[in-house]
Structure formats: C-alpha cells, structure tokens
Write an enzyme that holds these catalytic residues in place. Structure first.
Site, short mmCIF file in Angstrom:
data_model
loop_
_atom_site.label_atom_id
_atom_site.label_comp_id
_atom_site.label_asym_id
_atom_site.label_seq_id
_atom_site.Cartn_x
_atom_site.Cartn_y
_atom_site.Cartn_z
CB SER A 171 -3.34 2.15 2.64
OG SER A 171 -2.83 0.96 3.19
CG ASP A 252 3.42 0.04 -1.06
OD1 ASP A 252 3.48 -0.76 -0.11
OD2 ASP A 252 2.40 0.69 -1.35
CG HIS A 284 2.13 1.77 2.17
ND1 HIS A 284 1.37 1.30 1.12
CD2 HIS A 284 1.26 1.93 3.20
CE1 HIS A 284 0.13 1.17 1.51
NE2 HIS A 284 0.02 1.56 2.76
#
Length: 310
Positions: A171, A252, A284
């Site tokens: 991320s 995601d 995610h």
C-alpha cells in the site's frame, strides 16, 4: 490501506477538528487518535517459525527505528539475502510492531531464509509527508553502514549478503519502496546494489488530487507530485533495480493503479523486468487480515520465489 476511500469528514463530536473514517481523529487540542493499527506485539523468538526478532533504534532524536528478523538455525558466518520492508497504513497508521506485520515478517524471513529490516518511520499528520520518505532513506543509509562489516548492528554485520538486497512494501509502503528505489537509482545505496522490489497492493495517486494525501502532506502538488502520482513521473525509468514484482488483488480499489504502474514502467525505457500478478476475489492487503488462507499462502509463495530466484 486504501487511501482514496478515506476523505476527511465533518465530525459529529464537537471536540474533533477532523476525522478520517476508519483511520484517525484529529482533536481540536491537537491530540491524534488512531482507530486502527495501534496494537503491538513484542519481539523475540517466534514459536511458529523459530525466527528471532529484535528492535533497534536508528535515530534516538526522531524515534526512527526498525524491527529486525533472523531466520532459524543461521550459522554464525552464514550470509543471507536482506529484505528491507516498508509497512503500509495510508502514511498515518500502523507500525512494524503490529501483530499482522510481525506475523508476515516472521513468515517471509522463515520461508525465504532472509534477514529482514522492517522500518518504523514517523507517521503523519504529526510528522507530515514527506517525513516518511526521509526517515526511510535514513534507515537505508543506516543499513549501508554495515556493508564493510563494521556497522552498529551485529546481525547485519554477520549475516547479510549485501550483494542480494530487496525492498518490499504494501500500500503506502509500496509507494515509499518505489520512491526509495528511484532515489537510489540516482544517488546510489551506499555501497550495495538493489536487486529488486516487491510492491503489494501498491498505492499510487490517480488522475485527480487525493484528498487524504492533501490533509497529510502540506506541500502536496496534486497530480504533478511525482512522489504520489508516480506513474506520471518522467524519471520513472531511473528505477535503481533490475526486477520488480507487483501483487494486486481483484477487488482492491487500487488494483488499476498497480496495473497503470506496471504499464508505465514497461513503457518508460527502464531496462529491467517487471511482472504483475493478480489474486482473484480478494481485497486490499487481504493476506495481512487472513494469513492462513490458501490465497494468502499463495501470495507469500510468489513473494518468496521472487526474492530467492537466482
């Protein structure tokens, strides 16, 4: 952590100045309350993998630190690959000391037989972006002090093969990993080469300003800001490694951002090899939330294969 789904809202609590749903509250008195990523677990010997871990301070003035991992049954003179890992959390939550990250690093260290440095950079908004980038670069330079075997940390002096170093991140941490590889491509890494980077569910800015980033980054320049909107960076071909693996998840919101990064890197003139792998039906950073699932195990296997292939 999906930054683009977290816009600051008008809070109901009159004592709260700003609130980012599911991430944090900023109180009028300056206090910050984080809503996720606050649990911590101590280092030690992991009962599941027998990986050893310990915490080290890199800069006592700023609090920059790292958690180190050493795989089991490592002989005193054995040199291993180094994984330098950068956690996610929207630049504003989570640490390497969270149980999910600790478990993930224990698994990677054991399965890949690698030393891990999991960096604890300062978080926004108390330490606004780009401090996270500066802290991570300082940690990389600290690691480089061990290339000659005379650095301050014995595990790195004794057990790291500085001919085999990888960056990993998820991320926002994947965004930082990209930026570190790009900076190293122009400035060098202090005596060692970067073999590759693994970007899991990477966050990169899209075609519009990111409202959360705008809150956390006072000097944010919008879509022309190359740190955040890296796919638009004309210097992306200067990435300082020769291999990249991008791991995305079908559900995601950031999946397309990872795909755009893949295409941008391929078309940039960069002379390395980039691969992308999508996990179907997952969201995610799913492997952090459900590490024992079949798909999480498969993702870790791809990560391990990438950093262990010769």
């Amino acid at each position: 952590m999906d930054l683009s789904k977290h816009a600051a809202t008008i809070p109901i609590n009159p004592d709260v100045a700003r609130e980012i749903p599911n991430l944090l509250r900023i109180y009028k008195d300056g206090r910050i309350e984080r809503l996720v990523g606050v649990d911590k677990i101590s280092p030690g010997t992991d009962s599941r993998t027998n990986v050893k871990s310990k915490d080290v301070t890199i800069n006592p003035e700023t609090g920059l630190s790292a958690r180190l991992y050493l795989p089991p049954n490592t002989p005193p003179s054995q040199k291993l690959t180094l994984l330098f890992y950068i956690h996610g959390g929207a630049f504003c939550v989570c640490t390497p000391f969270n149980p999910a990250y600790h478990l993930h690093m224990n698994t990677l260290s054991a399965d890949a037989n690698v030393v891990v440095v999991s960096v604890h950079y300062r978080l926004a908004p108390e330490s606004p972006i780009p401090i996270c980038y500066d802290d991570t670069w300082e940690a990389i330079q600290w690691v480089a002090k061990h290339v000659t075997g005379n650095g301050p940390e014995p595990w790195l002096n004794d057990h790291v093969d500085f001919g085999r170093v990888f960056f990993g991140g998820d991320s926002a941490g994947a965004n930082i990993a990209h930026n570190m590889a790009l900076r190293g491509g122009s400035e060098g890494f202090g005596g060692w080469n970067l073999n590759g980077i693994v970007l899991a569910c990477p966050y990169f800015g899209g075609d519009e300003k990111d409202l959360l980033v705008e809150l956390l980054y006072p000097n944010y320049e919008g879509v022309v800001d190359a740190k955040i909107h890296s796919t638009k960076d004309p210097k992306i071909s200067g990435l300082g490694c020769n291999r990249v693996l991008i791991l995305v998840a079908e559900k995601d919101f950031l999946r397309e951002r990872g795909e755009r990064y893949y295409e941008a890197l391929k078309k940039s003139g960069w002379n390395g090899t980039v691969d992308i792998n999508e996990t179907e039906g997952e969201n995610h950073v799913f492997y952090l939330f459900n590490p024992a699932s079949e798909k999480s195990i498969a993702l870790v296997k791809k990560f391990v294969e990438f950093i262990t292939q010769t």
